[in-house]
Design a protein around this motif. Structure first.
Motif, PDB file in Angstrom:
ATOM      1  N   SER A 114      37.635  47.639  45.401  1.00  0.00           N
ATOM      2  CA  SER A 114      38.351  47.339  46.653  1.00  0.00           C
ATOM      3  C   SER A 114      38.139  48.811  47.544  1.00  0.00           C
ATOM      4  O   SER A 114      39.074  49.393  47.263  1.00  0.00           O
ATOM      5  CB  SER A 114      39.555  46.962  46.512  1.00  0.00           C
ATOM      6  OG  SER A 114      40.449  46.722  47.577  1.00  0.00           O
ATOM      7  N   ARG A 116      38.072  50.573  51.574  1.00  0.00           N
ATOM      8  CA  ARG A 116      38.418  50.752  52.939  1.00  0.00           C
ATOM      9  C   ARG A 116      38.058  52.002  53.526  1.00  0.00           C
ATOM     10  O   ARG A 116      38.206  53.214  53.099  1.00  0.00           O
ATOM     11  CB  ARG A 116      40.066  50.651  53.314  1.00  0.00           C
ATOM     12  CG  ARG A 116      40.624  50.120  54.403  1.00  0.00           C
ATOM     13  CD  ARG A 116      41.812  49.982  54.524  1.00  0.00           C
ATOM     14  NE  ARG A 116      42.342  49.290  55.694  1.00  0.00           N
ATOM     15  CZ  ARG A 116      42.229  48.029  56.088  1.00  0.00           C
ATOM     16  NH1 ARG A 116      41.769  46.919  55.044  1.00  0.00           N
ATOM     17  NH2 ARG A 116      42.302  47.362  57.199  1.00  0.00           N
ATOM     18  N   GLY A 121      38.571  46.685  55.495  1.00  0.00           N
ATOM     19  CA  GLY A 121      38.376  46.500  54.136  1.00  0.00           C
ATOM     20  C   GLY A 121      37.096  45.822  53.767  1.00  0.00           C
ATOM     21  O   GLY A 121      36.567  45.018  54.438  1.00  0.00           O
ATOM     22  N   ILE A 123      34.298  44.892  49.972  1.00  0.00           N
ATOM     23  CA  ILE A 123      34.195  45.005  48.480  1.00  0.00           C
ATOM     24  C   ILE A 123      32.790  45.684  48.215  1.00  0.00           C
ATOM     25  O   ILE A 123      31.929  45.112  48.575  1.00  0.00           O
ATOM     26  CB  ILE A 123      34.402  43.723  47.783  1.00  0.00           C
ATOM     27  CG1 ILE A 123      35.929  43.133  47.789  1.00  0.00           C
ATOM     28  CG2 ILE A 123      33.953  43.794  46.291  1.00  0.00           C
ATOM     29  CD1 ILE A 123      36.088  41.796  47.335  1.00  0.00           C
ATOM     30  N   GLN A 145      42.840  43.695  52.892  1.00  0.00           N
ATOM     31  CA  GLN A 145      42.466  44.274  51.791  1.00  0.00           C
ATOM     32  C   GLN A 145      42.680  43.970  50.315  1.00  0.00           C
ATOM     33  O   GLN A 145      43.650  43.401  50.293  1.00  0.00           O
ATOM     34  CB  GLN A 145      43.182  45.861  52.023  1.00  0.00           C
ATOM     35  CG  GLN A 145      42.663  46.789  51.104  1.00  0.00           C
ATOM     36  CD  GLN A 145      41.235  47.382  51.352  1.00  0.00           C
ATOM     37  OE1 GLN A 145      40.703  47.574  52.425  1.00  0.00           O
ATOM     38  NE2 GLN A 145      40.515  47.191  50.227  1.00  0.00           N
ATOM     39  N   ALA A 146      41.529  44.013  49.730  1.00  0.00           N
ATOM     40  CA  ALA A 146      41.691  43.417  48.322  1.00  0.00           C
ATOM     41  C   ALA A 146      42.475  44.231  47.565  1.00  0.00           C
ATOM     42  O   ALA A 146      42.512  45.559  47.683  1.00  0.00           O
ATOM     43  CB  ALA A 146      40.437  43.324  47.697  1.00  0.00           C
ATOM     44  N   SER A 147      43.995  43.830  47.051  1.00  0.00           N
ATOM     45  CA  SER A 147      44.956  44.590  46.395  1.00  0.00           C
ATOM     46  C   SER A 147      44.727  44.607  44.814  1.00  0.00           C
ATOM     47  O   SER A 147      45.254  45.297  43.956  1.00  0.00           O
ATOM     48  CB  SER A 147      46.224  44.165  46.977  1.00  0.00           C
ATOM     49  OG  SER A 147      46.514  42.753  46.602  1.00  0.00           O
ATOM     50  N   PHE A 149      42.036  42.849  41.485  1.00  0.00           N
ATOM     51  CA  PHE A 149      40.896  41.931  41.332  1.00  0.00           C
ATOM     52  C   PHE A 149      41.333  41.347  39.720  1.00  0.00           C
ATOM     53  O   PHE A 149      41.918  42.020  38.864  1.00  0.00           O
ATOM     54  CB  PHE A 149      39.644  42.788  40.822  1.00  0.00           C
ATOM     55  CG  PHE A 149      38.713  43.115  42.119  1.00  0.00           C
ATOM     56  CD1 PHE A 149      38.541  42.389  43.244  1.00  0.00           C
ATOM     57  CD2 PHE A 149      38.652  44.586  42.376  1.00  0.00           C
ATOM     58  CE1 PHE A 149      37.774  42.870  44.321  1.00  0.00           C
ATOM     59  CE2 PHE A 149      37.999  45.009  43.443  1.00  0.00           C
ATOM     60  CZ  PHE A 149      37.642  44.212  44.472  1.00  0.00           C
ATOM     61  N   ALA A 162      40.336  37.793  43.862  1.00  0.00           N
ATOM     62  CA  ALA A 162      40.885  38.754  44.518  1.00  0.00           C
ATOM     63  C   ALA A 162      42.244  38.458  45.344  1.00  0.00           C
ATOM     64  O   ALA A 162      42.201  37.525  45.763  1.00  0.00           O
ATOM     65  CB  ALA A 162      40.007  39.563  45.439  1.00  0.00           C
ATOM     66  N   MET A 164      44.668  39.391  48.456  1.00  0.00           N
ATOM     67  CA  MET A 164      44.302  39.985  49.561  1.00  0.00           C
ATOM     68  C   MET A 164      45.704  40.429  50.227  1.00  0.00           C
ATOM     69  O   MET A 164      46.659  39.511  50.573  1.00  0.00           O
ATOM     70  CB  MET A 164      43.455  39.071  50.461  1.00  0.00           C
ATOM     71  CG  MET A 164      42.239  38.708  49.880  1.00  0.00           C
ATOM     72  SD  MET A 164      41.030  40.259  49.585  1.00  0.00           S
ATOM     73  CE  MET A 164      40.731  40.856  50.979  1.00  0.00           C
TER      74      MET A 164
END
Length: 456
Positions: A114, A116, A121, A123, A145-147, A149, A162, A164
């Motif tokens: 993930s 940025r 953001g 992947i 933003q993927a926080s 997985f 994911a 988000m």
């Protein structure tokens, strides 16, 4: 004579100070791991190599305590240790801030991060173990933003999930490495975390903040539909979630509460053993709990990052927690934890923690001292049910008299199908239930227990 006596006393004092200092050093739980930047965004051990540790670090902080997170425009990538944190590699992807990493369970050379950069953001994927990264394909690109997985194998394919952050639709899934970044309409939630059951990969939990209408969502079909499990948590912001590797119904969340003015009150850990239908406080009062992890091979041992209250340890499967801070810096803020695949012994487990602003710390072996009696003693309510599977009746085998106790029967989606009180018999009539899997819940005062049974 006076000088001799003076020097003898001075020598004794030096010896006592030396003993005291060494005693404190020996008893100290936490020591700093060198080699990373101060602001560690994520910390994770490899699922393929028990000595490989991934860590994403920045030189400037990201405040994750706000509902909408303001991310830095540039980052410092991530590092890899091949010797459990003794040394780290040069940083990779140094133009990006990296907030999580996941390895394919089927292919050790396939990883996703993930990332940025410049407030966008995305992947990123590598198929050669991190030598080269695909930065051209736009995977889940945007302001969110993927926080976290997660992944699960389904037939011949591997599905990735994911959570988000900074999103009103905080769930994504994909079976093509997020070239198509799919979501479901029911996940109107700003999410920091999600968890997937090892015992049943179709069961997922997604959590969110106190701006969303839901705080905890549960899916039993791989994220295609969701049920709200927020009752009892509606005044809280849910920051983290973990599901027991042995029981898909056992879920633990970390929570706090934030006022409109931005003042934060830590609420600790909450525990459920019925898919989130009922919650009870499991400890760590005052802590905002940002991460919860369990030991890779021994599900008794869990660890959690409790913000400015330090690291939390559970030796009871997540239903009771104690603080551990001895050796952490004075201004500690525990943001992430990771547990290596090292077998526990009589002294407990080893834990690594991201102390935000101070890098990574490693513990000596550590465990909780006692189990909280407030949450003990449920097991005697149900020993087993017989027969299982059953046609028309089930008999509950118990060490206690069930006469007058409440019971509820739920389906796999958490819907209550029947309820009542036991009479003089421990038999329950299930003839009207359709064939399938169900859960029986028996309650006594504030104690309760859940057990699975099958109706033929």
């Amino acid at each position: 004579m006076f000088l001799k006596k003076y020097f003898n006393l001075f020598g004794i004092l030096i010896i006592l100070m030396f003993i005291s200092m060494n005693s404190q050093a020996f008893s100290q739980v936490w020591t700093k791991v060198p080699g990373t930047l101060d602001y560690v965004n994520f910390l994770k051990f490899s699922i393929h190599n028990q000595e490989k540790l991934f860590a994403g670090s920045d030189a400037i902080p990201t405040d994750i305590t706000t509902n909408i997170v303001n991310f830095p425009f540039f980052g410092y990538g991530f590092q890899v240790s091949s010797n459990s944190g003794a040394t780290f590699s040069q940083a990779k992807l140094t133009d990006y801030s990296i907030f999580d990493i996941i390895e394919s369970g089927e292919d050790a050379s396939l990883l996703m991060v993930s990332a940025r950069k410049q407030d966008i953001g995305r992947i990123l994927v590598t198929k050669d173990g991190g030598t080269t990264w695909d930065e051209e394909t736009k995977r889940c690109e945007g302001s969110s933003q993927a926080s976290r997985f997660q992944s699960a194998s389904e037939g011949d394919s591997e599905v990735f999930y994911a959570a988000m952050l900074n999103s009103t639709s905080g769930f994504r899934y994909s079976d093509d490495l997020f070239e198509n970044c799919l979501t479901t309409v029911e996940t109107n939630i700003n999410s920091r975390d999600l968890a997937i059951s090892k015992s049943n990969p179709k069961v997922l939990y997604l959590i969110g903040d106190n701006v969303s209408s839901a705080r905890v969502l549960c899916s039993s079909d791989g994220g295609q539909s969701w049920q709200d499990r927020s009752e009892g948590l509606l005044n809280y912001r849910i920051l983290s979630v973990q599901v027991s590797p042995l029981n898909e119904a056992v879920v633990v969340v970390g929570a706090d509460s934030i006022t409109p003015a931005g003042r934060i009150f830590g609420m600790g850990v909450f525990y459920s053993d019925d898919y989130g239908l009922n919650w009870r406080h499991a400890g760590a009062a005052g802590a905002s709990v940002f991460d919860i992890q369990y030991h890779p091979t021994d599900s008794r041992y869990w660890a959690a990052a409790g913000g400015d209250k330090g690291v939390l340890i559970s030796g009871t499967g997540g239903d009771y927690w104690e603080f551990s801070t001895d050796g952490l810096p004075e201004d500690f803020f525990a943001r992430k934890v990771a547990i290596p695949n090292v077998a526990p012994d009589a002294n407990g487990i080893i834990v690594y923690a991201s102390i935000y602003g101070n890098g990574i710390y490693k513990s000596n072996r550590i465990t909780t001292s006692v189990k909280n009696n407030d949450f003990a003693g449920n097991a005697e309510l149900i020993q087993t049910v017989f027969p299982n599977p059953a046609e028309n009746f089930i008999s509950i085998i118990s060490e206690v008299d069930l006469n007058g106790l409440n019971y509820d029967i739920y389906n796999l989606f958490g819907s209550k199908l029947s309820f009542g009180k036991f009479g003089s018999s421990n038999l329950l009539n299930i003839a009207e239930l359709a064939s399938g899997t169900y859960f029986l819940k028996i309650s006594q005062n504030e104690k309760y227990q859940l057990i699975k049974f099958i109706k033929n």
